[in-house]
Design an enzyme around this catalytic site. Structure first.
Site, mmCIF file in Angstrom:
data_model
loop_
_atom_site.group_PDB
_atom_site.id
_atom_site.type_symbol
_atom_site.label_atom_id
_atom_site.label_comp_id
_atom_site.label_asym_id
_atom_site.label_seq_id
_atom_site.Cartn_x
_atom_site.Cartn_y
_atom_site.Cartn_z
ATOM 1 N N THR A 48 0.829 -1.207 0.000
ATOM 2 C CA THR A 48 0.000 0.000 0.000
ATOM 3 C C THR A 48 0.862 1.256 0.000
ATOM 4 O O THR A 48 0.639 2.187 -0.778
ATOM 5 C CB THR A 48 -0.924 0.020 1.228
ATOM 6 N N TYR A 111 -13.222 -3.688 -2.030
ATOM 7 C CA TYR A 111 -14.414 -3.295 -2.784
ATOM 8 C C TYR A 111 -15.417 -4.434 -2.923
ATOM 9 O O TYR A 111 -16.599 -4.247 -2.677
ATOM 10 C CB TYR A 111 -14.064 -2.723 -4.170
ATOM 11 N N TYR A 137 -2.989 -9.583 5.147
ATOM 12 C CA TYR A 137 -3.035 -8.170 5.542
ATOM 13 C C TYR A 137 -4.475 -7.760 5.764
ATOM 14 O O TYR A 137 -5.275 -7.690 4.819
ATOM 15 C CB TYR A 137 -2.368 -7.333 4.450
ATOM 16 N N ARG A 142 -9.419 0.419 4.885
ATOM 17 C CA ARG A 142 -9.118 0.658 3.472
ATOM 18 C C ARG A 142 -9.875 -0.289 2.557
ATOM 19 O O ARG A 142 -10.155 0.066 1.410
ATOM 20 C CB ARG A 142 -7.613 0.528 3.203
ATOM 21 N N LYS A 165 -0.613 -9.323 9.041
ATOM 22 C CA LYS A 165 -0.385 -7.918 9.385
ATOM 23 C C LYS A 165 -1.726 -7.374 9.828
ATOM 24 O O LYS A 165 -2.650 -7.233 9.028
ATOM 25 C CB LYS A 165 0.140 -7.142 8.178
ATOM 26 N N ILE A 207 4.968 -4.055 10.567
ATOM 27 C CA ILE A 207 5.210 -3.639 9.187
ATOM 28 C C ILE A 207 4.878 -2.161 9.164
ATOM 29 O O ILE A 207 3.728 -1.767 9.341
ATOM 30 C CB ILE A 207 4.381 -4.459 8.190
#
Length: 320
Positions: A48, A111, A137, A142, A165, A207
């Site tokens: 990202t 999405y 992740y 997000r 993560k 991270i």
């Protein structure tokens, strides 16, 4: 226990750009050398923070290849390989393995908002496409989807899904995941402001975005804790809290790239749809950087002219 990919601080590395928006591979080499010199425990490429959503497949794979070549086995190179298209994520996994990555980072499909069963099937398909270890992740803010602890448990039973993560900020959920998965799933913090809290629940590191500019200090937050000095770890976490907040004043990686330019790193801007911070927030960010001694003077909102930028290491420096 599954083999650890890394312990400590992995830098979610920015992708440096030229003025015309192309990847600046020379600066990438310099940034990687800086990270290694300053004790980063691993690097994440094309994540990202690396603006992976704006990279073409060719750029993505080339970026991983060049990072692997530069690092040359000195620390693990973790390649972002996530997608909301399962077939594409599986293909990217294979290509990143061919490019020499040591491990993969797979974000939840964004999405689409898959069900828990859909998440399980997606990540299972990705794992079957590669022999590399995979870090899941989870960043609901997000992606709009959250991995539940019970789903983590199912996924941890897949041999090469070895870590996660966790950027949900939900410590009840993280504790439940740690309890269910035990040594079958290593937890890494995905939040720079919550490193010590995650370590207290058994996380093996972070991270990090912060470690783009302070890799050694981020490493020290982790290793002070691992070495039994929890007070020092906590104090370092608190010391850098305002800086961490500054690096998330806008959408990541906008602030960290703007901060690095102010510090003298020629990393360029972000690709659209991301753009520079508005002048008011930029001034706030620069004030924070000055308070930490990371820049000296001459940095103004709306300009990336740098005067007397503080030297932060042996990285090749440029005038910008």
């Amino acid at each position: 226990m599954k083999k650890l990919i890394f312990k400590g601080a992995a830098t979610a590395l920015i992708t440096p750009m030229t003025e015309d928006g192309k990847i600046n591979y020379q600066v990438l080499q310099d940034l990687l050398e800086f990270q290694i010199q300053k004790k980063a425990d691993a690097v994440v490429i094309a994540g990202t923070t690396g603006e992976v959503s704006t990279l073409s497949d060719e750029e993505h794979i080339t970026l991983v290849e060049k990072a692997v070549r530069q690092v040359n086995g000195r620390i693990p190179v973790i390649a972002g390989a996530g997608s909301n298209n399962t077939a594409h994520a599986a293909w990217l996994s294979g290509e990143c393995e061919k490019a020499g990555a040591d491990a993969l980072l797979h974000v939840t499909p964004y999405y689409n908002k898959a069900s828990q069963q859909g998440l399980y099937l997606h990540f299972k398909a990705c794992a079957q496409a590669t022999s590399l270890p995979i870090i899941l992740y989870n960043v609901p803010s997000r992606t709009g989807v959250n991995i539940f602890p019970a789903t983590y448990k199912r996924l941890s039973e897949i041999d090469n899904i070895v870590a996660c993560k966790e950027a949900s900020g939900n410590f009840s959920q993280i504790a439940k995941t740690a309890s269910l998965c035990k040594e079958d799933l290593t937890i890494y913090s995905g939040n720079d402001d919550l490193i010590t809290s995650a370590l207290a629940l058994g996380a093996k590191g972070v991270i990090s975005v912060l470690s783009n500019i302070l890799p050694e200090e981020t490493h020290n937050i982790c290793y002070s804790y691992f070495n039994g000095d929890q007070e020092k770890s906590d104090n370092l976490q608190l010391k850098y809290l305002e800086l961490i907040e500054g690096l998330f004043m806008d959408i990541n990686p906008i602030p960290v790239k703007q901060a690095m330019r102010a510090m003298g790193y020629p990393v360029g801007g972000c690709r659209l749809p991301l753009c520079d911070m508005d002048p008011a927030n930029a001034e706030k960010l620069y004030a924070i950087l000055k308070s930490y001694g990371l820049i000296n003077s001459g940095v103004k909102a709306g300009s990336i002219t740098v005067h007397n930028a503080k030297n932060t290491g042996n990285i090749l420096r440029y005038n910008i």
